[in-house]
Motif scaffolding. Structure first.
Motif, mmCIF file in Angstrom:
data_model
loop_
_atom_site.group_PDB
_atom_site.id
_atom_site.type_symbol
_atom_site.label_atom_id
_atom_site.label_comp_id
_atom_site.label_asym_id
_atom_site.label_seq_id
_atom_site.Cartn_x
_atom_site.Cartn_y
_atom_site.Cartn_z
ATOM 1 N N ARG A 1 -22.906 -92.748 -31.046
ATOM 2 C CA ARG A 1 -24.046 -93.655 -31.176
ATOM 3 C C ARG A 1 -24.701 -93.550 -32.553
ATOM 4 N NH1 ARG A 1 -24.910 -96.044 -26.472
ATOM 5 N NH2 ARG A 1 -24.234 -95.002 -24.544
ATOM 6 N N ASP B 1 -20.552 -91.808 -24.325
ATOM 7 C CA ASP B 1 -20.568 -92.729 -23.193
ATOM 8 C C ASP B 1 -19.770 -92.073 -22.072
ATOM 9 O OD1 ASP B 1 -20.487 -94.775 -21.372
ATOM 10 O OD2 ASP B 1 -19.582 -96.260 -22.690
ATOM 11 N N SER C 1 -23.685 -100.568 -30.398
ATOM 12 C CA SER C 1 -23.946 -99.260 -29.794
ATOM 13 C C SER C 1 -23.728 -98.106 -30.768
ATOM 14 C CB SER C 1 -23.049 -99.056 -28.567
ATOM 15 O OG SER C 1 -23.314 -100.035 -27.593
ATOM 16 N N SER D 1 -17.246 -88.219 -26.905
ATOM 17 C CA SER D 1 -17.858 -89.532 -26.655
ATOM 18 C C SER D 1 -19.249 -89.396 -26.058
ATOM 19 C CB SER D 1 -16.980 -90.366 -25.727
ATOM 20 O OG SER D 1 -17.546 -91.661 -25.545
ATOM 21 N N ASN E 1 -19.230 -103.970 -19.085
ATOM 22 C CA ASN E 1 -18.128 -103.027 -18.951
ATOM 23 C C ASN E 1 -17.233 -103.332 -17.761
ATOM 24 O OD1 ASN E 1 -18.947 -101.675 -21.184
ATOM 25 N ND2 ASN E 1 -19.970 -100.027 -20.082
#
Length: 369
Positions: free
Chosen positions: A204, A253, A289, A251, A9
């Motif tokens: 996910r 994440d 992911s 999200s 990332n």
């Protein structure tokens, strides 16, 4: 302090305060510690413990020897660099039963062993220091040695010739690296080095159970997740909808915005993201992911692209050097004086403050750009 790129990332992490060329190289090529502490390897090379080594010799690679005073110079300087940044309490840290002191010892062993091996490689390739470089070695050694107190010299067991020998090997290792990679100057295109900035929403398609194992969703649950992702994408396309607000709500994440270059992300994610124009939102993309919706914030950054070009060139140079280095070290016999090694500890003495060994070297042998 050097920052090494962690390709997860696009985040960055810190590294120890060694000159940048060495920190980068140590992270790339075969670390000497791995083959100094093993009993053998698949190529048949054997490590002999203690045999043939004097009581003040820590290890031997080929005909290059590391003495206890040499090891202590590296270890004490590294110790004081850590303490200067984190305070002496840093040595109370341990991870999974391994103390930071043990970790630093092993790191220092790897670094000095690699420099010794590179010094031998320089001799093998007939790379030598010229008179001007030899004079710089003498001046650097004199400056660093003069900075030491009598207590520091006594506890580390060093003489000026010890420092001069270390700087000579350091300079030889540096020079053979530059010699081997001198013709590696690849042309890197803007597209290859391009960095983009995106926002994303991740749903996910797997979870982690109590034992840490990944459990993939059933087909039915994946289809439901995909339908949810498609609905979120539909909302993201509405003119009055804020993408960050959607990401905050849906999200899975915590990171919403980040930048990355080619080769740093999941292939499907990367392909979709690099195909976007600024402000464009992707289709629902399936990655390792889960299901992703990506919004491109910036397709090109001139400054970051130029920096990436330099990084790519350096990586390719290290690869070229690493191939030759690895082949060379496989031919070398290596011995570790296990008894001496186990007895080596950090110096817990307030009178021992030296931490300028690497800085003095960099003053006389500045990094070439």
């Amino acid at each position: 302090m050097l920052k090494l790129l962690n390709k997860n990332n696009g985040k960055r992490k810190g590294a120890e305060r060694y000159p940048r060329r060495w920190a980068a190289l140590f992270s790339c090529v075969f670390l000497a510690f791995a083959w100094l502490t093993a009993c053998g390897d698949e190529n048949g090379a054997k490590v002999i413990f203690t045999t043939g080594l004097d009581k003040d010799e820590v290890f031997r690679i080929g005909d290059a020897v590391c003495t206890l005073p040499e090891m202590m110079v590296y270890l004490v300087n590294t110790q004081n660099q850590y303490e200067n940044v984190y305070s002496p309490e840093v040595w109370n840290i341990s991870v999974e039963g391994v103390t930071l002191e043990e970790n630093v010892k092993e790191t220092v062993l790897a670094k000095i062993a690699q420099i010794k091996a590179m010094y031998l490689l320089a001799r093998e390739r007939d790379v030598t220091l010229d008179d001007a470089e030899k004079e710089k070695v003498r001046q650097a050694a004199a400056e660093y040695y003069d900075s030491l107190s009598e207590t520091e010299c006594a506890l580390m067991g060093v003489e000026e010739k010890t420092i001069e020998r270390l700087y000579e090997e350091y300079a030889m290792a540096d020079k053979v690296y530059r010699y081997i990679i001198q013709d590696v100057n690849p042309e890197i295109s803007d597209d290859e080095a391009r960095t983009i900035t995106v926002q994303h929403i991740l749903l996910r398609t797997s979870t982690v159970d109590g034992t840490g194992n990944t459990v993939v969703y059933s087909d039915e649950r994946k289809r439901e997740t995909y339908r949810n992702a498609s609905e979120i994408r539909r909302q993201a396309l509405e003119d009055d909808q804020d993408f960050v607000d959607l990401a905050t709500r849906y999200s899975e994440d915590a990171t919403i915005s980040f930048s990355f270059g080619k080769g740093e992300m999941d292939a499907a994610f990367e392909e979709a993201a690099f195909a976007l124009e600024t402000g464009e939102v992707s289709q629902v993309v399936e990655t390792e992911s889960g299901y992703e919706i990506i919004k491109c914030l910036s397709t090109f950054d001139r400054e970051q692209t130029d920096l990436n070009k330099l990084q790519i060139v350096e990586e390719r140079r290290r690869e070229v050097f690493g191939q030759e280095y690895d082949a060379f070290v496989e031919t070398l016999a290596r011995q570790l004086n296990e008894k001496v090694w186990e007895e080596i500890t950090l110096l817990r003495d307030e009178a021992v403050e030296t931490k300028s060994f690497f800085d003095v070297y960099a003053k006389y042998f500045p990094e070439e750009r």
